[in-house]
Design a protein around this motif. Sequence first.
Motif, short mmCIF file in Angstrom:
data_model
loop_
_atom_site.label_atom_id
_atom_site.label_comp_id
_atom_site.label_asym_id
_atom_site.label_seq_id
_atom_site.Cartn_x
_atom_site.Cartn_y
_atom_site.Cartn_z
N ARG A 1 54.48 46.21 -9.89
CA ARG A 1 55.29 45.56 -10.91
C ARG A 1 56.04 46.62 -11.72
NH1 ARG A 1 55.84 40.06 -10.95
NH2 ARG A 1 55.77 39.99 -13.21
N PRO A 2 57.32 46.43 -12.00
CA PRO A 2 58.09 47.44 -12.74
C PRO A 2 57.45 47.79 -14.08
CG PRO A 2 59.54 45.76 -11.82
CD PRO A 2 58.14 45.27 -11.62
N GLY A 3 57.27 49.08 -14.32
CA GLY A 3 56.75 49.55 -15.59
C GLY A 3 55.26 49.46 -15.77
N CYS A 4 54.54 49.00 -14.74
CA CYS A 4 53.09 48.79 -14.88
C CYS A 4 52.30 49.93 -14.26
CB CYS A 4 52.68 47.48 -14.22
SG CYS A 4 53.24 46.00 -15.08
N GLU A 5 51.23 50.33 -14.96
CA GLU A 5 50.23 51.25 -14.43
C GLU A 5 48.90 50.52 -14.43
OE1 GLU A 5 50.98 54.09 -13.14
OE2 GLU A 5 53.02 54.36 -13.91
N VAL A 6 48.01 50.91 -13.52
CA VAL A 6 46.80 50.13 -13.28
C VAL A 6 45.55 51.02 -13.28
CG1 VAL A 6 45.59 48.81 -11.49
CG2 VAL A 6 47.98 48.33 -11.99
N TYR A 7 44.48 50.48 -13.87
CA TYR A 7 43.15 51.07 -13.76
C TYR A 7 42.20 49.92 -13.46
CZ TYR A 7 38.94 53.78 -14.85
OH TYR A 7 37.72 54.44 -14.78
N ALA A 8 41.62 49.91 -12.27
CA ALA A 8 40.76 48.79 -11.87
C ALA A 8 39.43 49.30 -11.34
CB ALA A 8 41.46 47.95 -10.80
N VAL A 9 38.42 48.45 -11.45
CA VAL A 9 37.11 48.72 -10.86
C VAL A 9 36.77 47.54 -9.97
CG1 VAL A 9 34.68 49.23 -11.28
CG2 VAL A 9 36.41 49.98 -12.94
N ASP A 10 36.54 47.82 -8.67
CA ASP A 10 36.23 46.71 -7.76
C ASP A 10 34.72 46.45 -7.73
OD1 ASP A 10 35.06 48.57 -6.03
OD2 ASP A 10 36.69 48.53 -4.58
N THR A 11 34.31 45.44 -6.97
CA THR A 11 32.91 45.06 -6.96
C THR A 11 32.03 46.09 -6.25
OG1 THR A 11 33.41 43.67 -5.02
CG2 THR A 11 33.30 42.59 -7.17
N GLY A 12 32.66 47.03 -5.55
CA GLY A 12 31.91 48.15 -4.97
C GLY A 12 31.81 49.33 -5.91
N ARG A 13 32.23 49.13 -7.17
CA ARG A 13 32.20 50.15 -8.24
C ARG A 13 33.18 51.30 -7.96
NH1 ARG A 13 28.57 46.06 -7.94
NH2 ARG A 13 27.36 45.91 -9.87
N ARG A 14 34.18 51.06 -7.15
CA ARG A 14 35.22 52.07 -6.94
C ARG A 14 36.28 51.93 -8.02
NH1 ARG A 14 38.25 51.51 -1.65
NH2 ARG A 14 38.17 49.29 -2.26
N VAL A 15 36.79 53.07 -8.48
CA VAL A 15 37.89 53.08 -9.43
C VAL A 15 39.20 53.19 -8.65
CG1 VAL A 15 39.03 54.38 -11.27
CG2 VAL A 15 36.54 54.05 -11.32
N LEU A 16 40.12 52.29 -8.94
CA LEU A 16 41.44 52.28 -8.31
C LEU A 16 42.47 52.43 -9.42
CD1 LEU A 16 40.68 49.11 -6.15
CD2 LEU A 16 40.51 51.49 -5.39
N ARG A 17 43.28 53.49 -9.33
CA ARG A 17 44.21 53.75 -10.43
C ARG A 17 45.53 54.28 -9.91
NH1 ARG A 17 42.35 58.66 -14.09
NH2 ARG A 17 44.60 58.78 -14.34
N THR A 18 46.56 54.08 -10.71
CA THR A 18 47.88 54.60 -10.34
C THR A 18 48.06 55.99 -10.97
OG1 THR A 18 48.78 53.36 -12.21
CG2 THR A 18 48.97 52.37 -10.03
N PRO A 19 48.86 56.83 -10.33
CA PRO A 19 48.99 58.22 -10.80
C PRO A 19 49.74 58.36 -12.11
CG PRO A 19 50.46 57.82 -8.93
CD PRO A 19 49.57 56.62 -9.04
N GLY A 20 50.46 57.33 -12.53
CA GLY A 20 51.24 57.43 -13.75
C GLY A 20 50.46 57.20 -15.03
N LEU A 21 49.19 56.85 -14.93
CA LEU A 21 48.39 56.67 -16.14
C LEU A 21 48.29 57.97 -16.92
CD1 LEU A 21 45.35 54.51 -14.96
CD2 LEU A 21 47.12 53.81 -16.56
N ARG A 22 48.46 57.88 -18.23
CA ARG A 22 48.34 59.05 -19.09
C ARG A 22 46.96 59.06 -19.74
NH1 ARG A 22 53.12 58.92 -23.21
NH2 ARG A 22 52.04 60.81 -23.88
N VAL A 23 46.28 60.18 -19.64
CA VAL A 23 44.97 60.35 -20.27
C VAL A 23 45.03 61.54 -21.22
CG1 VAL A 23 43.76 59.32 -18.33
CG2 VAL A 23 44.10 61.78 -18.39
N PRO A 24 44.25 61.51 -22.30
CA PRO A 24 44.25 62.63 -23.24
C PRO A 24 43.82 63.94 -22.56
CG PRO A 24 43.18 60.72 -24.20
CD PRO A 24 43.37 60.42 -22.76
N VAL A 25 44.43 65.03 -22.95
CA VAL A 25 44.08 66.33 -22.39
C VAL A 25 42.87 66.90 -23.12
CG1 VAL A 25 44.88 68.68 -21.99
CG2 VAL A 25 46.46 66.76 -21.75
#
Length: 242
Positions: free
Chosen positions: A218-242
Amino acid sequence: MGLPVSLRVDDPGFPGSLGDPGFPGSLGDAVFAWLREADERFSPFKPDSEVSRLGRGEIGQGEVSADLAEVLALCAEYRAATGGAFDAWLPGRGFDPCAVVKGWAAQRAARLLTDAGVTRFCLNAGGDVVVGGGPWRVGIRHPEHADQVCQVLEVTDGAVATSARYERGDHIVDGRTGRPATGLLSMTVVAPTLTEADATATAAYAMGEAGVTWAAARPGCEVYAVDTGRRVLRTPGLRVPV
């Protein structure tokens, strides 16, 4: 809306915003008055609301207010985009646009602030957040441990919304099957507005694991998800504090 809402303003360019216990006065009152109005008008749990009257067939879609027409258009957009996984008109449950209305109403409240000249603020509607003038740090609650966060994001101007089962159980239904959605423990979306973030997070959660790829596209959207297997699925554009 059945959820806590908090507002913080830290704006050195807005008179009285720093250290003034009375801030934001009438502006803050206007924000919460609008949210209360939205709850009265759009709650499917209030029998006299416009949404309830539409759901019972007392008014037609051509007779609704401009605001509800906007909400209906958003519901139709997300239903089409998800192939029916997101559906505000579930059989046996009546019309329930809550997945759209919460983010939409909170974003409208945020616009009251920006229209008044406020640039740095954080409006938190039940854990879904819209911010301005950051950077702000926004924590994503752990899907299985309520006292922990699984990630902290950095957001300057935008919104973060999470859909999961930890507050209300299996309340998100896959409209294609009529059964509770499966495949994900939580879905967080960062988007330019809370309207987009909240609806996209709920729609993607309803789609299950396939919703991660859908939301990320989706345009402009970044994602952080956790599936039922406890895997983290995320997009590279997410900004996290340094």
